[in-house]
Design a protein around this motif. Structure first.
Motif, PDB file in Angstrom:
ATOM      1  N   ALA A  63      21.678   4.027 -12.981  1.00 37.15           N
ATOM      2  CA  ALA A  63      21.281   4.461 -11.633  1.00 37.15           C
ATOM      3  C   ALA A  63      19.765   4.348 -11.462  1.00 37.15           C
ATOM      4  CB  ALA A  63      21.746   5.900 -11.404  1.00 37.15           C
ATOM      5  N   MET A  64      19.015   4.659 -12.525  1.00 35.39           N
ATOM      6  CA  MET A  64      17.554   4.546 -12.430  1.00 35.39           C
ATOM      7  C   MET A  64      17.140   3.078 -12.275  1.00 35.39           C
ATOM      8  SD  MET A  64      16.515   7.446 -15.179  1.00 35.39           S
ATOM      9  CE  MET A  64      14.823   7.057 -15.356  1.00 35.39           C
ATOM     10  N   ALA A  65      17.856   2.179 -12.966  1.00 36.55           N
ATOM     11  CA  ALA A  65      17.549   0.750 -12.818  1.00 36.55           C
ATOM     12  C   ALA A  65      17.828   0.314 -11.381  1.00 36.55           C
ATOM     13  CB  ALA A  65      18.394  -0.063 -13.797  1.00 36.55           C
ATOM     14  N   HIS A  66      18.952   0.773 -10.826  1.00 37.62           N
ATOM     15  CA  HIS A  66      19.311   0.440  -9.443  1.00 37.62           C
ATOM     16  C   HIS A  66      18.261   1.000  -8.474  1.00 37.62           C
ATOM     17  CE1 HIS A  66      21.775   0.472  -5.726  1.00 37.62           C
ATOM     18  NE2 HIS A  66      21.441   1.746  -5.619  1.00 37.62           N
ATOM     19  N   HIS A 125      10.501  -1.191  -0.815  1.00 42.07           N
ATOM     20  CA  HIS A 125       9.462  -0.214  -0.430  1.00 42.07           C
ATOM     21  C   HIS A 125       8.107  -0.434  -1.096  1.00 42.07           C
ATOM     22  CE1 HIS A 125      12.530   2.152   1.608  1.00 42.07           C
ATOM     23  NE2 HIS A 125      13.302   1.902   0.558  1.00 42.07           N
ATOM     24  N   ALA A 126       7.998  -1.444  -1.967  1.00 40.80           N
ATOM     25  CA  ALA A 126       6.744  -1.549  -2.731  1.00 40.80           C
ATOM     26  C   ALA A 126       5.673  -2.383  -2.033  1.00 40.80           C
ATOM     27  CB  ALA A 126       7.029  -2.138  -4.114  1.00 40.80           C
ATOM     28  N   LEU A 127       6.085  -3.160  -1.020  1.00 35.92           N
ATOM     29  CA  LEU A 127       5.107  -4.129  -0.479  1.00 35.92           C
ATOM     30  C   LEU A 127       4.439  -3.659   0.818  1.00 35.92           C
ATOM     31  CD1 LEU A 127       7.168  -7.349  -1.252  1.00 35.92           C
ATOM     32  CD2 LEU A 127       5.321  -6.323  -2.580  1.00 35.92           C
ATOM     33  N   GLY A 128       4.811  -2.495   1.329  1.00 33.59           N
ATOM     34  CA  GLY A 128       4.197  -1.998   2.563  1.00 33.59           C
ATOM     35  C   GLY A 128       2.938  -1.203   2.275  1.00 33.59           C
ATOM     36  N   VAL A 129       2.403  -0.560   3.344  1.00 34.01           N
ATOM     37  CA  VAL A 129       1.170   0.217   3.168  1.00 34.01           C
ATOM     38  C   VAL A 129       1.469   1.603   2.602  1.00 34.01           C
ATOM     39  CG1 VAL A 129      -0.227  -0.930   4.907  1.00 34.01           C
ATOM     40  CG2 VAL A 129       1.355   0.877   5.598  1.00 34.01           C
ATOM     41  N   LEU A 130       2.728   2.057   2.752  1.00 31.75           N
ATOM     42  CA  LEU A 130       3.071   3.402   2.274  1.00 31.75           C
ATOM     43  C   LEU A 130       3.373   3.385   0.773  1.00 31.75           C
ATOM     44  CD1 LEU A 130       5.502   4.704   5.041  1.00 31.75           C
ATOM     45  CD2 LEU A 130       3.164   5.460   4.592  1.00 31.75           C
ATOM     46  N   ASP A 131       3.150   4.536   0.144  1.00 34.64           N
ATOM     47  CA  ASP A 131       3.584   4.711  -1.245  1.00 34.64           C
ATOM     48  C   ASP A 131       5.115   4.533  -1.282  1.00 34.64           C
ATOM     49  OD1 ASP A 131       2.679   6.373  -3.955  1.00 34.64           O
ATOM     50  OD2 ASP A 131       4.795   6.598  -3.391  1.00 34.64           O
ATOM     51  N   PRO A 132       5.667   3.779  -2.260  1.00 34.27           N
ATOM     52  CA  PRO A 132       7.122   3.545  -2.273  1.00 34.27           C
ATOM     53  C   PRO A 132       7.951   4.830  -2.191  1.00 34.27           C
ATOM     54  CG  PRO A 132       6.042   2.261  -3.984  1.00 34.27           C
ATOM     55  CD  PRO A 132       4.980   3.094  -3.362  1.00 34.27           C
ATOM     56  N   LEU A 133       7.491   5.906  -2.848  1.00 33.68           N
ATOM     57  CA  LEU A 133       8.277   7.149  -2.830  1.00 33.68           C
ATOM     58  C   LEU A 133       8.235   7.812  -1.454  1.00 33.68           C
ATOM     59  CD1 LEU A 133       7.403   8.650  -6.332  1.00 33.68           C
ATOM     60  CD2 LEU A 133       9.546   7.600  -5.585  1.00 33.68           C
ATOM     61  N   VAL A 134       7.138   7.628  -0.719  1.00 40.49           N
ATOM     62  CA  VAL A 134       7.064   8.148   0.651  1.00 40.49           C
ATOM     63  C   VAL A 134       7.891   7.237   1.555  1.00 40.49           C
ATOM     64  CG1 VAL A 134       5.528   8.659   2.590  1.00 40.49           C
ATOM     65  CG2 VAL A 134       4.762   9.102   0.235  1.00 40.49           C
ATOM     66  N   SER A 135       7.738   5.933   1.342  1.00 36.53           N
ATOM     67  CA  SER A 135       8.426   4.959   2.187  1.00 36.53           C
ATOM     68  C   SER A 135       9.945   5.164   2.153  1.00 36.53           C
ATOM     69  CB  SER A 135       8.059   3.559   1.711  1.00 36.53           C
ATOM     70  OG  SER A 135       8.876   2.611   2.315  1.00 36.53           O
ATOM     71  N   VAL A 136      10.506   5.400   0.952  1.00 35.79           N
ATOM     72  CA  VAL A 136      11.968   5.541   0.853  1.00 35.79           C
ATOM     73  C   VAL A 136      12.455   6.775   1.623  1.00 35.79           C
ATOM     74  CG1 VAL A 136      12.041   6.877  -1.311  1.00 35.79           C
ATOM     75  CG2 VAL A 136      13.906   5.358  -0.760  1.00 35.79           C
ATOM     76  N   LEU A 137      11.579   7.776   1.768  1.00 36.74           N
ATOM     77  CA  LEU A 137      11.987   8.999   2.463  1.00 36.74           C
ATOM     78  C   LEU A 137      11.818   8.892   3.983  1.00 36.74           C
ATOM     79  CD1 LEU A 137      10.501  11.722   0.068  1.00 36.74           C
ATOM     80  CD2 LEU A 137      12.834  10.833   0.147  1.00 36.74           C
ATOM     81  N   VAL A 193      18.308   9.053  -3.493  1.00 43.32           N
ATOM     82  CA  VAL A 193      17.166   9.642  -4.211  1.00 43.32           C
ATOM     83  C   VAL A 193      17.531  11.060  -4.678  1.00 43.32           C
ATOM     84  CG1 VAL A 193      14.786  10.446  -3.983  1.00 43.32           C
ATOM     85  CG2 VAL A 193      15.469   8.281  -2.940  1.00 43.32           C
ATOM     86  N   ALA A 194      18.130  11.849  -3.763  1.00 40.97           N
ATOM     87  CA  ALA A 194      18.491  13.230  -4.117  1.00 40.97           C
ATOM     88  C   ALA A 194      19.501  13.240  -5.260  1.00 40.97           C
ATOM     89  CB  ALA A 194      19.057  13.949  -2.894  1.00 40.97           C
ATOM     90  N   ALA A 195      20.499  12.339  -5.171  1.00 40.85           N
ATOM     91  CA  ALA A 195      21.525  12.284  -6.231  1.00 40.85           C
ATOM     92  C   ALA A 195      20.893  11.885  -7.554  1.00 40.85           C
ATOM     93  CB  ALA A 195      22.624  11.295  -5.843  1.00 40.85           C
ATOM     94  N   LEU A 196      19.988  10.906  -7.503  1.00 47.91           N
ATOM     95  CA  LEU A 196      19.360  10.433  -8.745  1.00 47.91           C
ATOM     96  C   LEU A 196      18.543  11.555  -9.394  1.00 47.91           C
ATOM     97  CD1 LEU A 196      18.972   8.073 -10.634  1.00 47.91           C
ATOM     98  CD2 LEU A 196      17.032   7.328  -9.287  1.00 47.91           C
ATOM     99  N   PHE A 197      17.905  12.372  -8.563  1.00 51.52           N
ATOM    100  CA  PHE A 197      17.124  13.507  -9.091  1.00 51.52           C
ATOM    101  C   PHE A 197      18.052  14.436  -9.894  1.00 51.52           C
ATOM    102  CE2 PHE A 197      15.408  17.839  -8.439  1.00 51.52           C
ATOM    103  CZ  PHE A 197      14.219  17.683  -9.146  1.00 51.52           C
TER     104      PHE A 197
END
Ligand code: HEM
Ligand code: FES
Length: 343
Positions: free
Chosen positions: A95-98, A107-119, A138-142
């Protein structure tokens, strides 16, 4: 058990278990990626990897969740339960690899931090086809990560069994989050209907097996008929196989009555480790041995043999004219009670 911290004891059974697990996961990923490359030549490697890891993790989660009810329905499935946490850790890694590839790809190529972008940048609630779905992943993976990180018995001993058990019951909440994640995610893509259909089928199988297992266990919860006296006529001595137990319910509590070496003792049916059904275990090397992960207790006092420290409540027993009478008052965990002798 409780005595100390050992990294991992690699028994032959564990090696076979993990070998089959690694082989099955490797085969699944290889077949998925090969077929995916042929059917979707336009898809990028990241897209195929995201799908391969995501579906592998979700399928493995289903396997993990069916093992519990299957073992309650048929004890022949018990060997699968023994190292189930290895499945959990593997599932979390997949799941972490996914999740990692998804964050990178989307989410990595925009101006936002990927973790902010996904939310914040994952669709809107206006239409089903644009519902945000990654935030549920994200919540499930946590939760899955918390469970995998605390899966070792070291954490069980330090967090205490009830807290550990409560934490690990969150797997059902994580599963519900993932059903939303997959169904909303599937609504966005062309071939999403069959992904949603398969998810529904998986949920139906899980619920069905839980209901069958609960139905099978219902007779165990039927109270033994008794008057108000302390001594309850629990069963005939002949009903208990040698070195095994009969489980009876008295005052709402399941009690395991064991017969061994011409003696009879009664203890709580609930294992201190993860509430396993002790009465479905056997006496091995003079100890009641839990069928789930092998924790052991001495039948006369309910204490684990030294150096272990787990203890379960005990119950006084009498034999009268071939019947086993059990005192309904539980003694404090670890209290020794003289076993009743079979004449
Ligand atoms: C950080 C957490 C997560 C993120 C960012 C994430 C992201 C995504 C994305 C972007 C998709 C659509 C991929 C596509 O275009 O096909 C997807 C689908 C999916 N996810 Fe996740 N996910 C996360 C966690 C999880 C977890 C924990 C699981 C299972 C244990 C999971 C299982 C799936 C499955 C089965 C699909 C449908 C198959 C697919 O289309 O790939 N996801 N996820
Ligand atoms: S529940 Fe794990 S050993 Fe009993």
């Amino acid at each position: 058990m409780s005595a100390g911290y050992h990294a991992v004891g690699w028994s032959r059974q564990k090696k076979i278990y993990d070998g089959v697990l690694a082989g099955s996961v490797g085969l699944y990923l290889a077949v998925f990626l090969s077929i995916g490359t042929v059917l979707h030549p336009e898809a990028t490697a990241e897209t195929l990897l995201i799908r391969a890891f995501g579906t592998a993790a979700f399928c493995l989660l289903h396997v993990i969740l069916v093992i519990g009810p299957l073992c309650r329905i048929d004890p022949r499935f018990l060997p699968l339960l023994y190292n189930r946490r290895h499945l959990g850790v593997t599932m979390c890694v997949l799941a972490m690899a996914h999740g990692g590839f998804s964050l990178f790809q989307f989410h990595a190529l925009g101006v936002l931090d990927p973790l902010v972008s996904v939310l914040v940048s994952d669709g809107s609630f206006r239409e089903v086809s644009t519902m945000p779905f990654q935030v549920f992943g994200v919540a499930a993976l946590f939760i899955l990560f918390l469970m995998a990180a605390t899966s070792h018995d070291f954490w069980l001993a330090n967090l205490t069994a009830p807290t550990w058990k409560a934490l690990h019951l969150l797997v059902y909440f994580a599963y519900a989050l993932l059903v939303i994640h997959v169904v909303f995610g599937a609504a966005r893509i062309a071939h999403g209907t069959w992904i949603g259909g398969l998810t529904g089928l998986g949920a139906a199988v899980l619920v069905g097996l839980q209901l069958i297992a609960a139905g099978r266990e219902r007779p165990l919860d039927e109270e033994v008929k008794a008057d108000n006296s302390d001594w309850v006529d629990a069963c005939a001595i002949d009903e208990i196989p040698e070195k095994r137990a009969k489980i009876v319910t008295i005052g709402g509590e399941r009690i395991a009555i064991f017969k061994y070496d011409g003696k009879v003792s009664a203890v709580s049916n609930i294992c201190q480790h993860q509430n396993g059904p002790l009465g479905e275990g056997r006496i091995l090397d003079g100890c009641i041995t839990c069928p789930w992960h092998g924790y052991q207790y001495l039948p006369d006092c309910g204490a684990s043999p030294p150096p272990f420290t787990e203890k379960i409540p005990t119950f006084a027993v009498q034999l009268r004219q071939g019947r086993v009478l059990v005192d309904r008052k539980a003694r404090p965990a670890g209290t020794r009670i003289e076993p009743a002798r079979i004449a």
